[in-house]
Design a protein around this motif. Structure first.
Motif, short mmCIF file in Angstrom:
data_model
loop_
_atom_site.label_atom_id
_atom_site.label_comp_id
_atom_site.label_asym_id
_atom_site.label_seq_id
_atom_site.Cartn_x
_atom_site.Cartn_y
_atom_site.Cartn_z
N ARG A 23 0.76 5.90 14.81
CA ARG A 23 0.99 4.62 15.27
C ARG A 23 1.51 3.43 13.54
NH1 ARG A 23 -2.50 4.74 19.66
NH2 ARG A 23 -4.19 3.33 18.70
N TYR A 24 0.32 3.63 12.98
CA TYR A 24 0.49 2.66 11.88
C TYR A 24 1.35 3.35 11.00
CZ TYR A 24 0.03 1.43 7.23
OH TYR A 24 -0.46 0.92 5.63
N LEU A 25 1.94 4.83 10.81
CA LEU A 25 2.81 5.06 10.00
C LEU A 25 4.98 4.84 11.24
CD1 LEU A 25 1.35 9.05 9.55
CD2 LEU A 25 1.59 7.03 7.59
N LEU A 51 0.93 -1.42 0.04
CA LEU A 51 -0.22 0.55 0.47
C LEU A 51 0.51 1.38 -0.25
CD1 LEU A 51 -2.89 0.43 -0.16
CD2 LEU A 51 -2.81 1.26 2.48
N ARG A 52 0.70 2.31 -0.84
CA ARG A 52 0.99 3.36 -1.11
C ARG A 52 0.69 4.94 -1.06
NH1 ARG A 52 4.37 0.21 -0.50
NH2 ARG A 52 5.88 -0.22 -0.86
N VAL A 53 -0.97 4.44 -1.48
CA VAL A 53 -1.60 5.75 -0.70
C VAL A 53 -3.23 5.30 -0.14
CG1 VAL A 53 -3.31 7.76 -2.88
CG2 VAL A 53 -1.25 6.82 -3.60
N ARG A 68 5.14 2.55 7.75
CA ARG A 68 6.75 3.55 7.18
C ARG A 68 7.11 3.69 5.58
NH1 ARG A 68 11.56 1.42 10.85
NH2 ARG A 68 10.36 1.94 11.95
N ASN A 69 6.38 2.57 4.50
CA ASN A 69 6.02 2.98 3.17
C ASN A 69 5.16 3.50 2.41
OD1 ASN A 69 8.93 1.30 2.56
ND2 ASN A 69 8.10 -0.61 3.20
N LEU A 70 4.49 3.62 2.92
CA LEU A 70 3.11 4.89 2.06
C LEU A 70 3.76 6.33 1.96
CD1 LEU A 70 0.55 4.39 2.43
CD2 LEU A 70 -0.04 6.29 4.26
N GLU A 71 3.05 6.47 0.73
CA GLU A 71 3.39 7.71 -0.13
C GLU A 71 2.76 8.80 0.28
OE1 GLU A 71 4.60 6.48 -3.41
OE2 GLU A 71 6.49 5.05 -2.83
N SER A 72 1.58 8.33 -0.01
CA SER A 72 0.29 9.36 0.46
C SER A 72 -0.26 9.37 1.43
CB SER A 72 -0.29 9.75 -1.32
OG SER A 72 -1.94 10.62 -0.99
N GLY A 99 11.11 6.85 10.51
CA GLY A 99 12.04 6.47 9.21
C GLY A 99 10.89 6.94 7.08
N SER A 100 9.41 7.23 7.96
CA SER A 100 8.77 7.79 7.23
C SER A 100 8.81 7.86 5.85
CB SER A 100 7.77 8.56 8.09
OG SER A 100 6.22 9.07 6.66
#
Length: 488
Positions: free
Chosen positions: A223-225, A203-205, A230-234, A259-260
């Motif tokens: 907490r999820y971020l 998942l990225r968006v 950490r690899n979420l972009e949007s 490291g977000s």
């Protein structure tokens, strides 16, 4: 010569659904209408076209038996047609019962349809229809897998979120998830985030806008971020009634130590206020990934704006910021001007990093006044990076217009969007024309479109010119069209 028509996938005759036009002749359409779908040849292309047409019209009563329908929609012979129509499956304003859900499940699970993008908007479900359709979405993970799931304005109850979490537990290919405007409360958000954390590694968006996350929900997202996201972009959590405490939690999750890799954050229409904006300033001072921050209508006020831009002085990655509608005055304009001056080429060289910084700034719907406009223009004189400035409805009069005129005479690198300025055109017409021509020579495309009281970045085709509420004067249209012809 036979006339042709384009048929879009449309579950109801009056609603707009998705994509992938299927083109065939009108005579053929009339002939297909007379074909019986009870006893069909599954290898006949005209039959699959007829089935697609029946489904697009929401006519599920006259489809072939389910066994025949499966063979028809899973035939390799028709893969090109099926993929063109059903790769993007969009359902809107549709009542989905058991029969409808079974047909849709055949489409979702057919490798020939190759359905990877599913948009479900404002649909109602029977209990049976929901279970059948969501079971199919879950099974898809074992075959091709969903890439995008858009599930908006469904009015999902707290109980039905269990069904949705079952879908998300196995979506290893899911890239984009939109669950906006679903009245999601913190308890439901917690279950969804748990499912996303374990079942959606790609998942990225993530769009959760227009829900009811409030403080608890924001802390869950934070907490999820920090952990699995950490690899979420949007991330979009606008319009969620998030107060300053929740804003601080989200801001802290952007700290470099976690490291977000978030690139776009939309927290508009919440209540971050002073504490939230201060936390954002601290986090962005060390963040090296965020590129776009959208924080309008958060009551950050002048002090919050000052703290935010103080943190941005050492940030070299943020490219766009929207702080419109935050009750800012000329004091905030001075803070922004000071930031611009500190990020000039000379200052950047002394600080040891490249002359980068914000390229797009939106300060619309703030009471900047003439003094604020003058402060902004002063800071932009030494600016080496800002390209797009939006100042709609900022309560400026003749002195502010004069500041703009002087700035435009000395620089062609800033694209300014002004609206509702009654005196701009009369005071700065010649400067606008000159600035437009220099900008055309510099950028070629996109083109600066000049309107009465507006300088607007225009990335549309020629036929869109003059489509704004205030049409362009004819002489300015000629200037722009001539330049377009020159650089076509």
């Amino acid at each position: 010569m036979e006339a042709y028509m384009s048929v879009l996938f449309n579950m109801k005759g009056t609603s707009r659904h998705s994509r992938g036009p299927l083109v065939f002749g009108r005579r053929e359409s009339t002939r297909l209408a007379n074909i019986s779908l009870v006893d069909v040849n599954v290898d006949d292309e005209s039959v699959v076209r007829r089935v697609i047409q029946q489904i697009s019209m929401g006519d599920f009563a006259h489809l072939p038996p389910m066994s025949v329908l499966k063979r028809l929609l899973q035939s390799e012979r028709h893969s090109a047609i099926l993929q063109k129509v059903y790769r993007h499956l969009s359902l809107s304003n549709l009542s989905i019962d058991g029969t409808t859900a079974r047909v849709l499940s055949v489409i979702l699970l057919s490798p020939q349809c190759c359905c990877q993008y599913v948009h479900i908007h404002r649909c109602s479900f029977t209990e049976q229809g929901r279970n059948i359709l969501f079971s199919a979405l879950s099974v898809m993970a074992a075959t091709l897998g969903l890439v995008e799931l858009n599930y908006t304005q469904i009015g999902v109850s707290d109980r039905n979120y269990y069904t949705l979490t079952d879908v998300l537990l196995q979506q290893s290919y899911l890239h984009t998830l939109n669950l906006s405007n679903n009245a999601m409360v913190p308890k439901s958000a917690e279950r969804l985030i748990e499912a996303i954390s374990s079942g959606c590694p790609s998942l990225r968006v993530l769009d959760l806008s227009g829900n009811l996350l409030r403080t608890d929900g924001a802390q869950i997202i934070a907490r999820y971020l920090i952990s699995k996201g950490r690899n979420l972009e949007s991330l979009n959590v606008s319009g969620n009634q998030i107060p300053s405490e929740g804003g601080v939690a989200l801001a802290n999750s952007l700290s470099a130590r976690f490291g977000s890799k978030l690139k776009v954050l939309n927290v508009g229409m919440n209540q971050f206020e002073l504490a939230g904006s201060e936390a954002l300033g601290h986090a962005l001072a060390e963040n090296r990934h965020l590129e776009q921050l959208v924080i309008p209508q958060n009551n950050i006020l002048n002090n919050g704006c000052g703290l935010l831009f103080e943190g941005l002085r050492s940030n070299n990655t943020l490219l766009s910021i929207d702080i419109s509608g935050n009750l800012l005055t000329h004091i905030s304009a001075r803070s922004v001007s000071s930031y611009m001056t500190s990020r000039s080429s000379a200052s950047s060289t002394r600080l040891g990093f490249d002359a980068m910084g914000i390229r797009t700034l939106n300060m619309s719907a703030n009471s900047l006044g003439d003094e604020g406009i003058a402060a902004l223009c002063s800071g932009f004189q030494s600016n080496s990076h800002l390209v797009h400035l939006f100042l709609d409805n900022v309560e400026a009069a003749d002195p502010g217009v004069e500041s703009v005129r002087q700035l435009l005479q000395t620089t062609a690198k800033i694209d300014m969007c002004f609206d509702r300025w009654s005196t701009v055109w009369d005071k700065a017409e010649r400067a606008f024309i000159a600035n437009t021509m220099r900008a055309i020579d510099r950028y070629k495309a996109p083109l600066l479109m000049v309107a009465r009281g507006r300088i607007l970045l225009c990335q549309y085709k020629r036929q869109r010119i003059g489509s704004s509420t205030q049409r362009l004067p004819e002489e300015i249209c000629l200037v722009i069209l001539s330049a377009l012809d020159k650089h076509a």
